[in-house]
Scaffold this motif. Sequence first.
Motif, PDB file in Angstrom:
ATOM      1  N   SER A  64      39.869  97.751  16.526  1.00  0.00           N
ATOM      2  CA  SER A  64      39.248  96.823  17.463  1.00  0.00           C
ATOM      3  C   SER A  64      38.179  95.990  16.780  1.00  0.00           C
ATOM      4  O   SER A  64      38.113  94.779  16.955  1.00  0.00           O
ATOM      5  CB  SER A  64      38.628  97.582  18.639  1.00  0.00           C
ATOM      6  N   LEU A  65      37.329  96.640  15.994  1.00  0.00           N
ATOM      7  CA  LEU A  65      36.265  95.905  15.309  1.00  0.00           C
ATOM      8  C   LEU A  65      36.830  94.905  14.307  1.00  0.00           C
ATOM      9  O   LEU A  65      36.386  93.769  14.238  1.00  0.00           O
ATOM     10  CB  LEU A  65      35.314  96.878  14.612  1.00  0.00           C
ATOM     11  N   ALA A  66      37.820  95.323  13.546  1.00  0.00           N
ATOM     12  CA  ALA A  66      38.421  94.425  12.562  1.00  0.00           C
ATOM     13  C   ALA A  66      39.050  93.222  13.259  1.00  0.00           C
ATOM     14  O   ALA A  66      38.895  92.083  12.819  1.00  0.00           O
ATOM     15  CB  ALA A  66      39.460  95.167  11.741  1.00  0.00           C
ATOM     16  N   ARG A  67      39.762  93.476  14.359  1.00  0.00           N
ATOM     17  CA  ARG A  67      40.435  92.407  15.099  1.00  0.00           C
ATOM     18  C   ARG A  67      39.408  91.424  15.661  1.00  0.00           C
ATOM     19  O   ARG A  67      39.568  90.220  15.564  1.00  0.00           O
ATOM     20  CB  ARG A  67      41.271  93.030  16.213  1.00  0.00           C
ATOM     21  N   LEU A  68      38.324  91.946  16.234  1.00  0.00           N
ATOM     22  CA  LEU A  68      37.315  91.079  16.837  1.00  0.00           C
ATOM     23  C   LEU A  68      36.524  90.318  15.784  1.00  0.00           C
ATOM     24  O   LEU A  68      36.294  89.123  15.914  1.00  0.00           O
ATOM     25  CB  LEU A  68      36.367  91.905  17.707  1.00  0.00           C
ATOM     26  N   HIS A  69      36.108  90.977  14.716  1.00  0.00           N
ATOM     27  CA  HIS A  69      35.304  90.317  13.704  1.00  0.00           C
ATOM     28  C   HIS A  69      36.109  89.304  12.903  1.00  0.00           C
ATOM     29  O   HIS A  69      35.553  88.319  12.431  1.00  0.00           O
ATOM     30  CB  HIS A  69      34.648  91.332  12.769  1.00  0.00           C
ATOM     31  N   LYS A  70      37.371  89.527  12.759  1.00  0.00           N
ATOM     32  CA  LYS A  70      38.199  88.579  12.024  1.00  0.00           C
ATOM     33  C   LYS A  70      38.167  87.225  12.728  1.00  0.00           C
ATOM     34  O   LYS A  70      38.049  86.193  12.100  1.00  0.00           O
ATOM     35  CB  LYS A  70      39.638  89.090  11.921  1.00  0.00           C
ATOM     36  N   SER A  71      38.232  87.234  14.058  1.00  0.00           N
ATOM     37  CA  SER A  71      38.244  85.979  14.791  1.00  0.00           C
ATOM     38  C   SER A  71      36.847  85.372  14.889  1.00  0.00           C
ATOM     39  O   SER A  71      36.702  84.199  15.157  1.00  0.00           O
ATOM     40  CB  SER A  71      38.807  86.187  16.195  1.00  0.00           C
ATOM     41  N   GLU A  72      35.807  86.184  14.660  1.00  0.00           N
ATOM     42  CA  GLU A  72      34.444  85.695  14.780  1.00  0.00           C
ATOM     43  C   GLU A  72      33.787  85.439  13.423  1.00  0.00           C
ATOM     44  O   GLU A  72      32.617  85.107  13.362  1.00  0.00           O
ATOM     45  CB  GLU A  72      33.592  86.708  15.544  1.00  0.00           C
ATOM     46  N   SER A  73      34.532  85.631  12.327  1.00  0.00           N
ATOM     47  CA  SER A  73      33.916  85.482  11.015  1.00  0.00           C
ATOM     48  C   SER A  73      33.418  84.057  10.833  1.00  0.00           C
ATOM     49  O   SER A  73      33.995  83.104  11.341  1.00  0.00           O
ATOM     50  CB  SER A  73      34.897  85.854   9.912  1.00  0.00           C
TER      51      SER A  73
ATOM     52  N   LEU B 167      50.273  98.523  24.391  1.00  0.00           N
ATOM     53  CA  LEU B 167      49.506  99.760  24.267  1.00  0.00           C
ATOM     54  C   LEU B 167      50.069 100.651  23.169  1.00  0.00           C
ATOM     55  O   LEU B 167      51.274 100.622  22.891  1.00  0.00           O
ATOM     56  CB  LEU B 167      49.511 100.516  25.597  1.00  0.00           C
ATOM     57  N   ARG B 168      49.184 101.442  22.559  1.00  0.00           N
ATOM     58  CA  ARG B 168      49.617 102.428  21.558  1.00  0.00           C
ATOM     59  C   ARG B 168      48.641 103.594  21.580  1.00  0.00           C
ATOM     60  O   ARG B 168      47.455 103.432  21.880  1.00  0.00           O
ATOM     61  CB  ARG B 168      49.659 101.814  20.158  1.00  0.00           C
ATOM     62  N   TRP B 169      49.145 104.782  21.261  1.00  0.00           N
ATOM     63  CA  TRP B 169      48.287 105.952  21.093  1.00  0.00           C
ATOM     64  C   TRP B 169      47.636 105.856  19.727  1.00  0.00           C
ATOM     65  O   TRP B 169      48.264 105.434  18.753  1.00  0.00           O
ATOM     66  CB  TRP B 169      49.098 107.248  21.190  1.00  0.00           C
ATOM     67  N   CYS B 170      46.369 106.248  19.642  1.00  0.00           N
ATOM     68  CA  CYS B 170      45.663 106.215  18.368  1.00  0.00           C
ATOM     69  C   CYS B 170      44.526 107.237  18.383  1.00  0.00           C
ATOM     70  O   CYS B 170      44.214 107.811  19.420  1.00  0.00           O
ATOM     71  CB  CYS B 170      45.104 104.817  18.099  1.00  0.00           C
TER      72      CYS B 170
ATOM     73  N   ASP C 126      44.702 110.756  20.768  1.00  0.00           N
ATOM     74  CA  ASP C 126      44.354 110.988  22.165  1.00  0.00           C
ATOM     75  C   ASP C 126      43.724 109.790  22.867  1.00  0.00           C
ATOM     76  O   ASP C 126      43.312 109.877  24.009  1.00  0.00           O
ATOM     77  CB  ASP C 126      43.416 112.189  22.286  1.00  0.00           C
ATOM     78  N   GLN C 127      43.653 108.647  22.184  1.00  0.00           N
ATOM     79  CA  GLN C 127      43.121 107.435  22.795  1.00  0.00           C
ATOM     80  C   GLN C 127      44.210 106.382  22.881  1.00  0.00           C
ATOM     81  O   GLN C 127      45.192 106.418  22.142  1.00  0.00           O
ATOM     82  CB  GLN C 127      41.930 106.903  21.996  1.00  0.00           C
ATOM     83  N   VAL C 128      44.011 105.428  23.796  1.00  0.00           N
ATOM     84  CA  VAL C 128      44.973 104.346  23.981  1.00  0.00           C
ATOM     85  C   VAL C 128      44.302 103.041  23.583  1.00  0.00           C
ATOM     86  O   VAL C 128      43.194 102.739  24.027  1.00  0.00           O
ATOM     87  CB  VAL C 128      45.448 104.275  25.451  1.00  0.00           C
ATOM     88  N   ASP C 129      44.974 102.279  22.733  1.00  0.00           N
ATOM     89  CA  ASP C 129      44.445 101.009  22.238  1.00  0.00           C
ATOM     90  C   ASP C 129      45.238  99.855  22.822  1.00  0.00           C
ATOM     91  O   ASP C 129      46.455  99.940  22.992  1.00  0.00           O
ATOM     92  CB  ASP C 129      44.551 100.978  20.706  1.00  0.00           C
ATOM     93  N   HIS C 130      44.532  98.768  23.157  1.00  0.00           N
ATOM     94  CA  HIS C 130      45.178  97.517  23.546  1.00  0.00           C
ATOM     95  C   HIS C 130      45.432  96.737  22.259  1.00  0.00           C
ATOM     96  O   HIS C 130      44.491  96.294  21.600  1.00  0.00           O
ATOM     97  CB  HIS C 130      44.265  96.713  24.473  1.00  0.00           C
ATOM     98  N   ILE C 131      46.668  96.583  21.887  1.00  0.00           N
ATOM     99  CA  ILE C 131      47.038  95.984  20.604  1.00  0.00           C
ATOM    100  C   ILE C 131      46.488  94.569  20.459  1.00  0.00           C
ATOM    101  O   ILE C 131      45.968  94.208  19.414  1.00  0.00           O
ATOM    102  CB  ILE C 131      48.571  96.009  20.422  1.00  0.00           C
ATOM    103  N   ASN C 132      46.560  93.769  21.529  1.00  0.00           N
ATOM    104  CA  ASN C 132      46.087  92.384  21.425  1.00  0.00           C
ATOM    105  C   ASN C 132      44.593  92.239  21.708  1.00  0.00           C
ATOM    106  O   ASN C 132      44.064  91.134  21.683  1.00  0.00           O
ATOM    107  CB  ASN C 132      46.903  91.460  22.327  1.00  0.00           C
ATOM    108  N   GLY C 133      43.912  93.342  22.006  1.00  0.00           N
ATOM    109  CA  GLY C 133      42.464  93.304  22.230  1.00  0.00           C
ATOM    110  C   GLY C 133      42.055  92.892  23.626  1.00  0.00           C
ATOM    111  O   GLY C 133      40.873  92.884  23.944  1.00  0.00           O
TER     112      GLY C 133
ATOM    113  N   GLU D 117      40.839 105.134  14.527  1.00  0.00           N
ATOM    114  CA  GLU D 117      41.762 104.003  14.496  1.00  0.00           C
ATOM    115  C   GLU D 117      41.409 102.989  15.579  1.00  0.00           C
ATOM    116  O   GLU D 117      41.417 101.786  15.349  1.00  0.00           O
ATOM    117  CB  GLU D 117      43.201 104.470  14.715  1.00  0.00           C
ATOM    118  N   ASN D 118      41.098 103.481  16.759  1.00  0.00           N
ATOM    119  CA  ASN D 118      40.781 102.618  17.894  1.00  0.00           C
ATOM    120  C   ASN D 118      39.543 101.775  17.596  1.00  0.00           C
ATOM    121  O   ASN D 118      39.557 100.560  17.753  1.00  0.00           O
ATOM    122  CB  ASN D 118      40.564 103.460  19.150  1.00  0.00           C
TER     123      ASN D 118
END
Length: 136
Positions: free
Chosen positions: A108-117, A96-99, A79-86, A103-104
């Motif tokens: 999102s956290l994994a995507r953001l923290h990966k680039s900030e590690s 966009l994708r339903w999630c 029931d939520q919509v995620d921005h795939i590229n953040g 999952e959302n």
Amino acid sequence: MQTWKDVVGYEGLYAVSSDGVVKSVENPDRATHRSEHVLKLSHTCGYSFATLFKGGKAKRMAVHRIVALAFIPKLDDKDQVDHINGIRNDNRVENLRWCTGLENNGYSLARLHKSESKRGDKNPNYGKDLSERSNS
């Protein structure tokens, strides 16, 4: 190529494009007859919002949700919509994708923290001797 569909729940009043553009549709039956025009969006926390009017009532809706409802088949358990590229204001249908909420948030956290590690010399503890710890 940009395609247009009616905004779900606002058919004949508003349309949304596959690129995330929202416009009012010319409607001679409307009391405030206006020509077709692209809506001005508001922005909060990086997300884009459109204010839609129907029956004298205004509703502020997230553009990414408007796009997803119009173009992406909704799954019952998502029931939520995620921005795939953040990027929160990139409302193209292919981004966009339903999630689910889990999952959302997780994606999102994994995507953001990966680039900030902070690995190697970017880590504030790099090169420090951490074997001596204080007992206080």
